[in-house]
Structure formats: structure tokens, C-alpha cells
Design a protein around this motif. Sequence first.
Motif, PDB file in Angstrom:
ATOM      1  N   LEU A 155       0.833  -1.209   0.000  1.00  0.00           N
ATOM      2  CA  LEU A 155       0.000   0.000   0.000  1.00  0.00           C
ATOM      3  C   LEU A 155       0.862   1.252   0.000  1.00  0.00           C
ATOM      4  O   LEU A 155       1.953   1.280   0.565  1.00  0.00           O
ATOM      5  N   THR A 156       0.334   2.307  -0.610  1.00  0.00           N
ATOM      6  CA  THR A 156       1.008   3.598  -0.545  1.00  0.00           C
ATOM      7  C   THR A 156       0.737   4.203   0.833  1.00  0.00           C
ATOM      8  O   THR A 156      -0.124   3.728   1.586  1.00  0.00           O
ATOM      9  N   ALA A 157       1.469   5.259   1.162  1.00  0.00           N
ATOM     10  CA  ALA A 157       1.281   5.923   2.454  1.00  0.00           C
ATOM     11  C   ALA A 157      -0.155   6.433   2.595  1.00  0.00           C
ATOM     12  O   ALA A 157      -0.767   6.333   3.665  1.00  0.00           O
ATOM     13  N   ARG A 158      -0.719   6.981   1.515  1.00  0.00           N
ATOM     14  CA  ARG A 158      -2.097   7.473   1.531  1.00  0.00           C
ATOM     15  C   ARG A 158      -3.082   6.338   1.784  1.00  0.00           C
ATOM     16  O   ARG A 158      -4.032   6.468   2.558  1.00  0.00           O
ATOM     17  N   ALA A 168     -10.924   2.770  12.074  1.00  0.00           N
ATOM     18  CA  ALA A 168     -11.383   3.532  13.235  1.00  0.00           C
ATOM     19  C   ALA A 168     -12.869   3.840  13.176  1.00  0.00           C
ATOM     20  O   ALA A 168     -13.431   4.384  14.121  1.00  0.00           O
ATOM     21  N   GLY A 169     -13.509   3.504  12.038  1.00  0.00           N
ATOM     22  CA  GLY A 169     -14.951   3.693  11.924  1.00  0.00           C
ATOM     23  C   GLY A 169     -15.382   4.983  11.255  1.00  0.00           C
ATOM     24  O   GLY A 169     -16.564   5.336  11.310  1.00  0.00           O
ATOM     25  N   LEU A 170     -14.449   5.689  10.600  1.00  0.00           N
ATOM     26  CA  LEU A 170     -14.806   6.954   9.961  1.00  0.00           C
ATOM     27  C   LEU A 170     -15.433   6.716   8.588  1.00  0.00           C
ATOM     28  O   LEU A 170     -15.069   5.773   7.884  1.00  0.00           O
ATOM     29  N   MET A 171     -16.364   7.569   8.230  1.00  0.00           N
ATOM     30  CA  MET A 171     -16.981   7.540   6.910  1.00  0.00           C
ATOM     31  C   MET A 171     -16.082   8.290   5.919  1.00  0.00           C
ATOM     32  O   MET A 171     -15.196   9.049   6.314  1.00  0.00           O
ATOM     33  N   ASN A 172     -16.339   8.074   4.630  1.00  0.00           N
ATOM     34  CA  ASN A 172     -15.510   8.714   3.600  1.00  0.00           C
ATOM     35  C   ASN A 172     -15.447  10.224   3.763  1.00  0.00           C
ATOM     36  O   ASN A 172     -14.390  10.842   3.606  1.00  0.00           O
ATOM     37  N   LYS A 173     -16.574  10.819   4.081  1.00  0.00           N
ATOM     38  CA  LYS A 173     -16.629  12.276   4.225  1.00  0.00           C
ATOM     39  C   LYS A 173     -15.742  12.737   5.375  1.00  0.00           C
ATOM     40  O   LYS A 173     -15.034  13.749   5.268  1.00  0.00           O
ATOM     41  N   GLN A 174     -15.780  11.995   6.487  1.00  0.00           N
ATOM     42  CA  GLN A 174     -14.943  12.348   7.639  1.00  0.00           C
ATOM     43  C   GLN A 174     -13.461  12.165   7.313  1.00  0.00           C
ATOM     44  O   GLN A 174     -12.621  12.987   7.697  1.00  0.00           O
ATOM     45  N   ILE A 175     -13.153  11.088   6.607  1.00  0.00           N
ATOM     46  CA  ILE A 175     -11.763  10.829   6.234  1.00  0.00           C
ATOM     47  C   ILE A 175     -11.254  11.940   5.321  1.00  0.00           C
ATOM     48  O   ILE A 175     -10.122  12.416   5.465  1.00  0.00           O
ATOM     49  N   GLY A 177     -12.169  14.977   5.303  1.00  0.00           N
ATOM     50  CA  GLY A 177     -11.900  16.149   6.130  1.00  0.00           C
ATOM     51  C   GLY A 177     -10.596  16.020   6.900  1.00  0.00           C
ATOM     52  O   GLY A 177      -9.829  16.985   7.016  1.00  0.00           O
ATOM     53  N   GLU A 178     -10.326  14.825   7.417  1.00  0.00           N
ATOM     54  CA  GLU A 178      -9.099  14.597   8.176  1.00  0.00           C
ATOM     55  C   GLU A 178      -7.863  14.699   7.297  1.00  0.00           C
ATOM     56  O   GLU A 178      -6.810  15.187   7.723  1.00  0.00           O
ATOM     57  N   MET A 179      -7.976  14.222   6.060  1.00  0.00           N
ATOM     58  CA  MET A 179      -6.810  14.168   5.182  1.00  0.00           C
ATOM     59  C   MET A 179      -6.732  15.354   4.227  1.00  0.00           C
ATOM     60  O   MET A 179      -5.808  15.441   3.423  1.00  0.00           O
ATOM     61  N   ASN A 180      -7.736  16.229   4.305  1.00  0.00           N
ATOM     62  CA  ASN A 180      -7.782  17.398   3.420  1.00  0.00           C
ATOM     63  C   ASN A 180      -7.792  16.972   1.950  1.00  0.00           C
ATOM     64  O   ASN A 180      -7.068  17.517   1.109  1.00  0.00           O
ATOM     65  N   LEU A 181      -8.648  15.975   1.670  1.00  0.00           N
ATOM     66  CA  LEU A 181      -8.806  15.467   0.316  1.00  0.00           C
ATOM     67  C   LEU A 181     -10.273  15.539  -0.073  1.00  0.00           C
ATOM     68  O   LEU A 181     -11.153  15.722   0.776  1.00  0.00           O
ATOM     69  N   SER A 182     -10.550  15.367  -1.357  1.00  0.00           N
ATOM     70  CA  SER A 182     -11.948  15.283  -1.791  1.00  0.00           C
ATOM     71  C   SER A 182     -12.474  13.897  -1.443  1.00  0.00           C
ATOM     72  O   SER A 182     -11.718  12.930  -1.318  1.00  0.00           O
ATOM     73  N   GLU A 183     -13.790  13.806  -1.311  1.00  0.00           N
ATOM     74  CA  GLU A 183     -14.389  12.524  -0.962  1.00  0.00           C
ATOM     75  C   GLU A 183     -14.159  11.478  -2.045  1.00  0.00           C
ATOM     76  O   GLU A 183     -13.933  10.298  -1.750  1.00  0.00           O
TER      77      GLU A 183
END
Length: 230
Positions: A155-158, A168-175, A177-183
Amino acid sequence: MSSSTTSQDDKNAALTTMVYVVDDDESMREAVSMLLRSVGLAVATFGTAQEFLAYDMPDVPSCLILDVRLKGQSGLAVQEQIAESQLGLPIVFMTAHGDIAMTVKAMKAGATDFLAKPFRDQDMLDAVTHALARDEERREVSRVVGDLRRCYDSLTAREREVMAFVAAGLMNKQIAGEMNLSEITVKIHRGQAMRKMGARSLADFVLKAEALGVKPPQSNATVAARGTRA
């Protein structure tokens, strides 16, 4: 030198299992060896723990039959050395001088059985069968985790970061936001990670992450997710 080692037939055969016997009593070593060989098991015997620990063990399901009282070193001390070496070898203890405290200590440290001498042949055969099955199960788990680790290393680092957030149970939208990426980018990373990990479903993906001990990054969202699941 040990008084009895693996026979030439054992060496030439394609071993599927191996049983080691460590006892400073030669007659006991021979008796246990004959019993085990009578049911088709390959056996290597040793008069001292040092001889056993120096032995080049084949990579097959194995177990150790170990006398508690050995000259110069106790069987319990040998058990500690084996644990420290991370061999993961199941141990069947045998002794003519056991007591409850000694038995409890050995079992708590991972021994599979503790037999008092003289023991019935069937009790020893049952103990060895159980120990070999336990080692086969341990080896299978190790193989599975090893395969997962190789997939994870691809796997890549991303993708690893996304996997940790998913675990950890996060949804795509939350992830996102955490990673500063688009959904949509998160979905792509998650899909690629699942494919590389051979995950059949999101639940399977999470189980694989847990088996590897993937730790979710600390964030407000992961803390909230764990709180919700709790």
C-alpha cells in the motif's frame, strides 16, 4: 552428544511433524521415543536443554516434551528461554516431582500439558496430539498474518492512512476532512487499498486491519467514532 537423535529414516523422510524430548534420564528418553515412533511420529531426543536449543529444527509443526528437573537447569527455565526466543513451541511437561505450584506456573506460561511420571501411554499420546495441533494452528495464523503484512507493505502511504481511518470507523466524508482530500479521492484510495489487501467487503477490510494491528490516527473524528462504537 545426545544419547538418541533423529533416525536416518526420519532425516530422509519428508517430515510433516516433529516431536522433541528433553530428559536427562536415558531410559525415559528411549521409552518416550519408542512410544511416539510406534504411532509414526518423528522424534529427536536430547539429554540436556543446551543440546536441544542448539539443534537445527525443521520448519514443521512441532512440540517439546520436557522434564521439569534437568541437571544444571530446570525445565521451567528452559520454558522461559523458549518464550524469549519466540519459537512458539508448545511444551508438554513431565516430572516425577511435580507439585501444584509448579504445575500452575508452567501452565500459566503456556504449557499445553503437565504429566506426572509414571504416566499412561495414551495420556502422553493425547498430550502430543493436542500440542502438535496447537502448533499447526499457530503456524497457520502466522502464515495468514505474513500474507496480510506483504499485502499491507504494497500500500502507498495514503492508502495506509485511509485504511487506518476506515478501521477507526470513519466515513468517507470524515476521512476526506481529516486528510484534506476530496471525498472521491478518498473513495479511490480506499478501493485501491481494499483490492491490494484482497478484502471482499468493508467488514473484511476492517478485520484485516485489526489483524495487522493497524492503529487509527488520533483525531477528534476517530475519538468520536470510537466513542460511538463503545
